[in-house]
Design a protein around this motif. Structure first.
Motif, PDB file in Angstrom:
ATOM      1  N   VAL A  29       4.359  14.562 -29.612  1.00 21.92           N
ATOM      2  CA  VAL A  29       3.452  14.410 -28.473  1.00 21.92           C
ATOM      3  C   VAL A  29       3.850  15.374 -27.356  1.00 21.92           C
ATOM      4  O   VAL A  29       2.999  16.037 -26.742  1.00 21.92           O
ATOM      5  N   VAL A  30       5.163  15.467 -27.095  1.00 15.18           N
ATOM      6  CA  VAL A  30       5.643  16.382 -26.057  1.00 15.18           C
ATOM      7  C   VAL A  30       5.318  17.829 -26.435  1.00 15.18           C
ATOM      8  O   VAL A  30       4.901  18.640 -25.589  1.00 15.18           O
ATOM      9  N   ALA A  31       5.484  18.170 -27.717  1.00 17.42           N
ATOM     10  CA  ALA A  31       5.184  19.530 -28.166  1.00 17.42           C
ATOM     11  C   ALA A  31       3.702  19.858 -28.017  1.00 17.42           C
ATOM     12  O   ALA A  31       3.334  20.995 -27.707  1.00 17.42           O
ATOM     13  N   PRO A  37      10.478  19.524 -26.950  1.00 18.13           N
ATOM     14  CA  PRO A  37      11.012  18.179 -27.226  1.00 18.13           C
ATOM     15  C   PRO A  37      12.524  18.103 -27.042  1.00 18.13           C
ATOM     16  O   PRO A  37      13.029  17.097 -26.525  1.00 18.13           O
ATOM     17  N   LEU A  38      13.237  19.137 -27.451  1.00 21.11           N
ATOM     18  CA  LEU A  38      14.694  19.128 -27.304  1.00 21.11           C
ATOM     19  C   LEU A  38      15.100  19.107 -25.836  1.00 21.11           C
ATOM     20  O   LEU A  38      16.051  18.413 -25.450  1.00 21.11           O
ATOM     21  N   GLU A  39      14.386  19.854 -25.011  1.00 23.17           N
ATOM     22  CA  GLU A  39      14.675  19.848 -23.579  1.00 23.17           C
ATOM     23  C   GLU A  39      14.360  18.492 -22.979  1.00 23.17           C
ATOM     24  O   GLU A  39      15.084  18.003 -22.104  1.00 23.17           O
ATOM     25  N   ALA A  40      13.281  17.869 -23.452  1.00 24.99           N
ATOM     26  CA  ALA A  40      12.921  16.529 -22.957  1.00 24.99           C
ATOM     27  C   ALA A  40      14.005  15.523 -23.295  1.00 24.99           C
ATOM     28  O   ALA A  40      14.403  14.699 -22.457  1.00 24.99           O
ATOM     29  N   LEU A 313      15.995   4.673 -21.442  1.00 19.13           N
ATOM     30  CA  LEU A 313      14.625   5.190 -21.449  1.00 19.13           C
ATOM     31  C   LEU A 313      13.977   5.045 -20.078  1.00 19.13           C
ATOM     32  O   LEU A 313      13.237   5.933 -19.638  1.00 19.13           O
ATOM     33  N   TYR A 314      14.264   3.933 -19.398  1.00 16.33           N
ATOM     34  CA  TYR A 314      13.703   3.742 -18.060  1.00 16.33           C
ATOM     35  C   TYR A 314      14.272   4.751 -17.076  1.00 16.33           C
ATOM     36  O   TYR A 314      13.535   5.421 -16.352  1.00 16.33           O
ATOM     37  N   GLN A 315      15.617   4.849 -17.048  1.00 13.36           N
ATOM     38  CA  GLN A 315      16.253   5.753 -16.088  1.00 13.36           C
ATOM     39  C   GLN A 315      16.046   7.211 -16.477  1.00 13.36           C
ATOM     40  O   GLN A 315      15.650   8.044 -15.657  1.00 13.36           O
ATOM     41  N   GLY A 316      16.295   7.539 -17.749  1.00  8.09           N
ATOM     42  CA  GLY A 316      16.111   8.912 -18.199  1.00  8.09           C
ATOM     43  C   GLY A 316      14.665   9.345 -18.134  1.00  8.09           C
ATOM     44  O   GLY A 316      14.360  10.520 -17.858  1.00  8.09           O
ATOM     45  N   GLY A 317      13.740   8.400 -18.371  1.00  6.63           N
ATOM     46  CA  GLY A 317      12.322   8.726 -18.277  1.00  6.63           C
ATOM     47  C   GLY A 317      11.914   9.098 -16.868  1.00  6.63           C
ATOM     48  O   GLY A 317      11.087  10.000 -16.665  1.00  6.63           O
ATOM     49  N   ALA A 318      12.495   8.423 -15.882  1.00  3.73           N
ATOM     50  CA  ALA A 318      12.201   8.769 -14.485  1.00  3.73           C
ATOM     51  C   ALA A 318      12.697  10.177 -14.162  1.00  3.73           C
ATOM     52  O   ALA A 318      12.024  10.953 -13.479  1.00  3.73           O
ATOM     53  N   GLU A 319      13.887  10.508 -14.666  1.00  4.95           N
ATOM     54  CA  GLU A 319      14.421  11.862 -14.456  1.00  4.95           C
ATOM     55  C   GLU A 319      13.558  12.899 -15.168  1.00  4.95           C
ATOM     56  O   GLU A 319      13.303  13.996 -14.641  1.00  4.95           O
ATOM     57  N   LEU A 320      13.096  12.551 -16.378  1.00  3.81           N
ATOM     58  CA  LEU A 320      12.261  13.478 -17.144  1.00  3.81           C
ATOM     59  C   LEU A 320      10.964  13.774 -16.405  1.00  3.81           C
ATOM     60  O   LEU A 320      10.529  14.931 -16.318  1.00  3.81           O
TER      61      LEU A 320
END
Length: 367
Positions: A29-31, A37-40, A313-320
């Motif tokens: 999905v990111v691609a 995706p690797l950077e994400a 996922l919550y914390q890293g998702g916010a950073e992403l």
């Protein structure tokens, strides 16, 4: 194909395969939107574990999910699907908050905290009692009643915060802020011992209570007579009845324990972070707890690991979402949803294949 697999496969390998599949689909999905995706993945891991404040937020979120995941897991063992953790945590927040409001001007935090924890657990258990009673005595399905009680809890809390607990002259529907004695200490000392600086993360001693709750659930389910009755009833209600196990008693007690664990979750946001009773204090943790329990196979260790994953996922998702503006917060929710889908809805997708691949080795061991 319902082959019996070794515990390390059932509790370790298959959840990892489900997680890998979820991340692979999320990467596609990111691609598709033109990002790496690797950077994400790197940004998610960096945001969740790469610095002290990120770790603190990850464990703060994980604390909520440990409590609600354990609540769902305990009910699972009795064959009950308690999806009312959101409402039970919400009402548990009322118990925690009322204890703090009543005592924060008179007692130190270390005396208030046990009272608040007991109040949160008692309020959460009380909110789970009627669904349990309806299931045990009237045959009302626990899924339906707990869903209904989620909405009732939200309505009740809105009424109380708007009409009873709101500070006079204030605009926000919330209680007054607790005095210093009504606030849980942060875990700066623990983070420093691990080589991190906690920064502004609200990680507090309720995380240690969540770890203790994991030990409690393990001991309850696998080391007590009540736990044996719960597991027997969940595996075969007819055989349990034949063995003299009271289904009404097991159903009610299990749901009281489940609701009490969900109610304890409110200690983290109410007394450990916001220091007031506020709207939507559960923040969806009751629903995430379902995925945590499924992914953790209803085992306390699995629940702990799955809760840390969802916290990341919550914390890293916010950073992403901050570092990659093209990936919105909604996209992060999609990634979280894919993990839920593969951990829960598609839980048996890899099981037949793994069973076929391992069958020759398992027969060799048995022989």
């Amino acid at each position: 194909m319902n082959a019996q697999l070794p515990r390390w496969v059932d509790l370790g390998l298959i959840p990892l395969l489900n997680l890998a599949a979820a991340l692979l689909v999320a990467g596609l999905v990111v691609a598709l939107i033109g990002q790496s995706p690797l950077e994400a993945v790197r940004l998610i891991v960096q945001g969740a574990f790469g610095y002290g404040e990120g770790v603190g937020f990850t464990l703060f979120y994980a604390t909520n999910f440990i409590f609600t995941g354990l609540a769902v897991a305990v009910a699972f063992h009795a064959g009950l699907f308690n999806i009312g953790g959101e409402g039970q945590a919400y009402v548990g927040g009322l118990g925690v908050g009322l204890a703090c409001l009543a005592l924060d001007r008179w007692l130190p935090w270390w005396l208030i905290a046990p009272v608040a924890a007991l109040a949160g657990a008692a309020f959460g258990a009380a909110w789970a009692f009627l669904p349990a009673w309806f299931q045990a005595r009237r045959g009302s399905h626990i899924v339906i009643t707990t869903i209904m009680f989620n909405f009732l809890a939200a309505t009740l809390m809105v009424y109380l915060l708007v009409n009873v607990l709101k500070v006079e002259g204030a605009m926000a529907p919330e209680s007054r802020t607790f005095e210093q004695a009504g606030r849980l200490p942060r875990l700066d000392w623990l983070m420093s011992a691990l080589g991190y600086e906690q920064g502004g993360a609200p990680l507090n001693v309720s995380f240690l209570l969540a770890l203790a709750a994991c030990v409690f659930v393990w001991a309850l389910i696998w080391r007590t007579r009540l736990g044996y009755e719960i597991r027997t009833f969940g595996a075969n209600p007819t055989a349990a009845l034949y063995a003299g196990i009271d289904p009404v008693r097991v159903t009610v007690i299990t749901m009281l324990i489940s609701g009490g664990l969900a109610g304890l979750m409110a200690l983290n946001p109410v007394m450990g972070d916001q220091n007031r009773i506020f709207l939507d204090l559960a923040g969806g943790a009751g629903f995430v707890g379902i995925a945590v329990a499924l992914m953790g196979r209803a085992h306390p260790l699995g629940v702990l690991l799955a809760a840390v994953l969802f916290g990341a996922l919550y914390q890293g998702g916010a950073e992403l979402a901050f570092e990659m503006p093209q990936i919105t917060r909604d996209m992060v929710v999609v990634i979280q949803g894919l993990v839920v889908l593969f951990a829960g809805g598609l839980e048996f997708m890899f099981r037949p294949l793994v069973a076929r691949l391992l069958a020759p080795f398992l027969r060799r061991e048995e022989g």
